[in-house]
Design a protein around this motif. Structure first.
Motif, PDB file in Angstrom:
ATOM      1  N   ARG A 133       0.680  -1.200   0.186  1.00 43.33           N
ATOM      2  CA  ARG A 133       0.038   0.024  -0.282  1.00 43.33           C
ATOM      3  C   ARG A 133       1.230   1.067   0.049  1.00 43.33           C
ATOM      4  O   ARG A 133       0.579   2.114  -0.280  1.00 43.33           O
ATOM      5  CB  ARG A 133      -1.040   0.164   1.356  1.00 43.33           C
ATOM      6  N   THR A 136       1.292   2.944  -3.513  1.00 41.13           N
ATOM      7  CA  THR A 136       1.154   3.520  -4.668  1.00 41.13           C
ATOM      8  C   THR A 136       0.305   4.908  -2.899  1.00 41.13           C
ATOM      9  O   THR A 136      -0.373   5.907  -4.168  1.00 41.13           O
ATOM     10  CB  THR A 136      -0.548   3.027  -4.706  1.00 41.13           C
ATOM     11  N   VAL A 137       0.431   4.951  -2.399  1.00 41.48           N
ATOM     12  CA  VAL A 137      -0.472   5.857  -1.349  1.00 41.48           C
ATOM     13  C   VAL A 137      -0.020   7.308  -1.546  1.00 41.48           C
ATOM     14  O   VAL A 137      -0.613   8.128  -2.066  1.00 41.48           O
ATOM     15  CB  VAL A 137      -1.030   5.941  -0.354  1.00 41.48           C
ATOM     16  N   GLU A 140      -1.023   8.448  -5.086  1.00 41.44           N
ATOM     17  CA  GLU A 140      -2.996   8.807  -5.017  1.00 41.44           C
ATOM     18  C   GLU A 140      -2.735  10.230  -4.953  1.00 41.44           C
ATOM     19  O   GLU A 140      -3.675  11.007  -5.222  1.00 41.44           O
ATOM     20  CB  GLU A 140      -3.446   8.277  -4.380  1.00 41.44           C
ATOM     21  N   ILE A 143      -2.037  12.111  -7.362  1.00 39.51           N
ATOM     22  CA  ILE A 143      -3.454  12.729  -7.929  1.00 39.51           C
ATOM     23  C   ILE A 143      -4.261  13.449  -7.961  1.00 39.51           C
ATOM     24  O   ILE A 143      -4.844  13.932  -8.910  1.00 39.51           O
ATOM     25  CB  ILE A 143      -3.638  10.831  -8.729  1.00 39.51           C
ATOM     26  N   ARG A 144      -5.279  12.958  -6.984  1.00 34.71           N
ATOM     27  CA  ARG A 144      -6.107  14.238  -6.017  1.00 34.71           C
ATOM     28  C   ARG A 144      -5.391  15.460  -6.161  1.00 34.71           C
ATOM     29  O   ARG A 144      -6.439  16.393  -6.252  1.00 34.71           O
ATOM     30  CB  ARG A 144      -6.218  13.591  -4.520  1.00 34.71           C
ATOM     31  N   ASP A 151      -3.298   5.565 -13.775  1.00 33.97           N
ATOM     32  CA  ASP A 151      -3.155   4.826 -12.723  1.00 33.97           C
ATOM     33  C   ASP A 151      -2.428   4.439 -11.814  1.00 33.97           C
ATOM     34  O   ASP A 151      -0.956   4.835 -11.860  1.00 33.97           O
ATOM     35  CB  ASP A 151      -3.469   3.453 -13.683  1.00 33.97           C
ATOM     36  N   ALA A 152      -2.683   4.995 -10.160  1.00 29.09           N
ATOM     37  CA  ALA A 152      -1.611   4.671  -8.846  1.00 29.09           C
ATOM     38  C   ALA A 152      -0.374   4.122  -9.114  1.00 29.09           C
ATOM     39  O   ALA A 152       0.134   3.738  -8.747  1.00 29.09           O
ATOM     40  CB  ALA A 152      -2.355   5.255  -8.518  1.00 29.09           C
ATOM     41  N   GLU A 153      -1.590   2.891  -9.477  1.00 27.73           N
ATOM     42  CA  GLU A 153      -1.067   1.452  -9.266  1.00 27.73           C
ATOM     43  C   GLU A 153      -0.016   1.619 -10.060  1.00 27.73           C
ATOM     44  O   GLU A 153       1.305   0.804  -9.046  1.00 27.73           O
ATOM     45  CB  GLU A 153      -1.802   0.340  -8.994  1.00 27.73           C
TER      46      GLU A 153
END
Length: 201
Positions: A133, A136-137, A140, A143-144, A151-153
């Motif tokens: 986790r 990717t967090v 993210e 991206i936000r 794609d975050a992953e």
């Protein structure tokens, strides 16, 4: 008659056994280490480890779960510091590097080893998921904030793959003598960040 062990006694022995096992597993590979050798390293009888773990595979799973947990805690602490999403992402990267170089034995057991029975150990699965986790967090967050698209992953795995490859080459002494690891990381990430449209560090 053996004395009754408290839960604290059990956890203390399990922890100390895992510390000893981590060094032996990393040095020689899990396959080459026997339960008898683990007992000898602890200064106990050959059957004592079986009072705490079913077998060597269970010890390996516990060692790796503890390592993944320490790793996740380090990255979460880095991302938990104040700063914008890009700063937090960089802090996560620095925490990753610091962990791998400070604990290379644990790092190699985490990522340079295939344990086919991993699914049999819920504690290990949870630790692996928590660590994954962290990959990717931070993406993210960017991206936000509108700093990054995609794609975050997938992007997280791009960062992870590049960083892991460079660190493994450094840890195993495979980089050419003329290559400075810090310069390599800086130039590699500058190239990757330009491709993603992010400011270079």
């Amino acid at each position: 008659m053996p004395r009754v062990l408290s839960s604290e006694d059990v956890e203390d022995f399990r922890r100390r056994l895992c510390v000893a096992a981590e060094g032996l597993f990393a040095e020689r590979g899990p396959e080459a280490v026997t339960m008898r050798e683990l007992a000898t390293a602890m200064g106990v009888s050959p059957m004592t480890p079986y009072r705490y773990f079913q077998d060597k595979d269970a010890i390996l799973a516990a060692v790796r779960a503890a390592a993944f947990t320490r790793f996740a805690e380090a990255l979460e602490a880095g991302m938990g510091q104040a700063g914008d999403p890009i700063v937090r992402s960089r802090q996560a990267g620095m925490a990753y590097i610091e962990f791998a170089l400070a604990q290379p034995q644990a790092y190699r057991l985490m990522f340079d080893l295939n344990q086919p029975t991993e699914a049999d150990y819920p504690e290990l699965q949870a630790a692996v998921a928590r660590a994954r986790r962290t990959m990717t967090v931070h993406v993210e967050g960017m991206i936000r904030a509108g700093l990054l698209e995609g794609d975050a992953e997938m992007i997280g795995h791009m960062f992870w793959s590049v960083l892991h490859g460079m660190l493994m080459l450094q840890i195993t002494g495979k980089l050419a003598p003329t290559i400075d690891p810090q310069t390599l990381r800086r130039q590699m990430f500058a190239t990757l960040l330009r491709g993603l449209g992010l400011p270079e560090p």
